[in-house]
Scaffold this active site. Structure first.
Site, PDB file in Angstrom:
ATOM      1  N   GLY A  43       0.812  -1.207   0.000  1.00  0.00           N
ATOM      2  CA  GLY A  43       0.000   0.000   0.000  1.00  0.00           C
ATOM      3  C   GLY A  43       0.846   1.257   0.000  1.00  0.00           C
ATOM      4  CG  HIS A  49       3.319   0.968  -5.676  1.00  0.00           C
ATOM      5  ND1 HIS A  49       3.522   1.931  -4.714  1.00  0.00           N
ATOM      6  CD2 HIS A  49       3.825  -0.184  -5.178  1.00  0.00           C
ATOM      7  CE1 HIS A  49       4.119   1.380  -3.671  1.00  0.00           C
ATOM      8  NE2 HIS A  49       4.318   0.099  -3.930  1.00  0.00           N
ATOM      9  N   GLY A 159       9.288  -4.592  -8.392  1.00  0.00           N
ATOM     10  CA  GLY A 159      10.145  -3.487  -8.782  1.00  0.00           C
ATOM     11  C   GLY A 159      11.612  -3.780  -8.544  1.00  0.00           C
ATOM     12  CE  LYS A 161      11.974   1.531  -3.605  1.00  0.00           C
ATOM     13  NZ  LYS A 161      12.339   1.005  -2.244  1.00  0.00           N
TER      14      LYS A 161
END
Length: 301
Positions: A43, A49, A159, A161
């Site tokens: 979230g 996102h 992702g 990252k």
């Protein structure tokens, strides 16, 4: 997936994605789903996102975004209670990205009993983030396994990252023969270069300015790649040493150049792909970032 939508619409209900809270609701929502793409999140959704959702949308008949702040991956002194939560805002963002289903279970739904059986992340899970956050990747792989079992996606998008996380999820799928394709999405950066993160909201203006040293160090290190692994480390560390004297300071947790297959330190003679990864704290906010580096064979002349 069977839906009711007005002619000419994107195909999702006019009110946005279907929000489900239980496995039974999830099964009903996915009864006629076709090819399913899952975007697992905690979230506090942001632009990073969105890129994951868009990548999923390109490949899926039905896009599912899970929103669950997983207590199993937080240590006793970490920011579980402080972690930002905004389900209405997250659901609205999912609607903007044409997401079909939001799966937002309660903790008691995901962990109806104290979790006795977990997924051991192995040696790779004990390095870097795993060393700084003992048990973190056991919590990550356990909840990812649960989500894969509940959603049954054809593919899942993560992702870049969180490079160590996606490497471990790929290994989870390979080692346990899970029928899920893992799709990696490039790191999204804000215009100033800071990697997009839900935790960025905790940075004030001065802290954000100091935090830019992380991406600057990674760029500087990557530029030194032609000179070899040690030059990459030294160039990146010089930037972070200077940032440690800034106001407010960047407090380094780790800086490492690692083999992307194992996340063990890349030796001085390493050639080929590597990951330059950093974690640091600015104020009370802990940030991570990384960049891929290619270390080529040196010219013997």
């Amino acid at each position: 997936m069977t839906k009711t939508a007005p002619p000419g619409s994107s195909g999702r209900p006019a009110g946005g994605p279907v929000v489900v809270r239980t496995p039974a609701e999830l099964r009903r929502a996915l009864a006629d789903a076709g090819r399913v793409g899952l975007v697992p999140t905690m979230g506090a959704l942001h632009g990073g996102h969105r890129t994951l959702m868009r990548l999923a949308r390109e490949q899926a008949d039905t896009v599912v975004v899970s929103i669950f702040v997983n207590p199993l991956q937080f240590g006793p002194n970490e920011d579980l209670d402080r972690y930002p939560r905004d389900l209405p805002g997250d659901t609205a963002l999912c609607g903007e990205e044409d997401v079909d289903v939001v799966f937002a279970p309660e903790v008691a739904t995901m962990y109806p009993l104290p979790q006795m059986v977990t997924v051991d992340a192995g040696a790779m899970g004990e390095r870097l983030e795993g060393a700084s956050r003992p048990g973190h990747f056991t919590g990550v792989l356990t909840v990812v396994s649960k989500l894969f079992n509940l959603v049954r996606p054809d593919f899942a998008v993560f992702g870049a990252k969180d490079a160590q996380q996606i490497a471990l999820v790929r290994r989870l799928v390979a080692d346990l023969n899970l029928p899920v394709e893992i799709v990696g999405a490039p790191t999204l950066r804000d215009p100033d270069g800071l990697a997009s993160s839900s935790r960025n909201v905790f940075l004030d203006t001065a802290q954000r300015t100091s935090a830019l040293a992380l991406s600057r160090a990674l760029r500087t290190g990557a530029e030194a790649a032609p000179a070899g692994a040690e030059a990459v480390r030294e160039a990146a560390r010089a930037v972070l040493d200077e940032a440690a004297e800034a106001t407010p300071p960047v407090e380094l947790d780790y800086l490492a150049l690692v083999d992307p297959a194992t996340f063990a330190d890349a030796p001085a003679d390493h050639r080929g792909e590597a990951v330059l990864a950093v974690a640091a704290r600015v104020g009370t906010t802990r940030l991570i970032d990384n960049v891929s580096v290619t270390l080529a064979e040196r010219d013997p002349r």
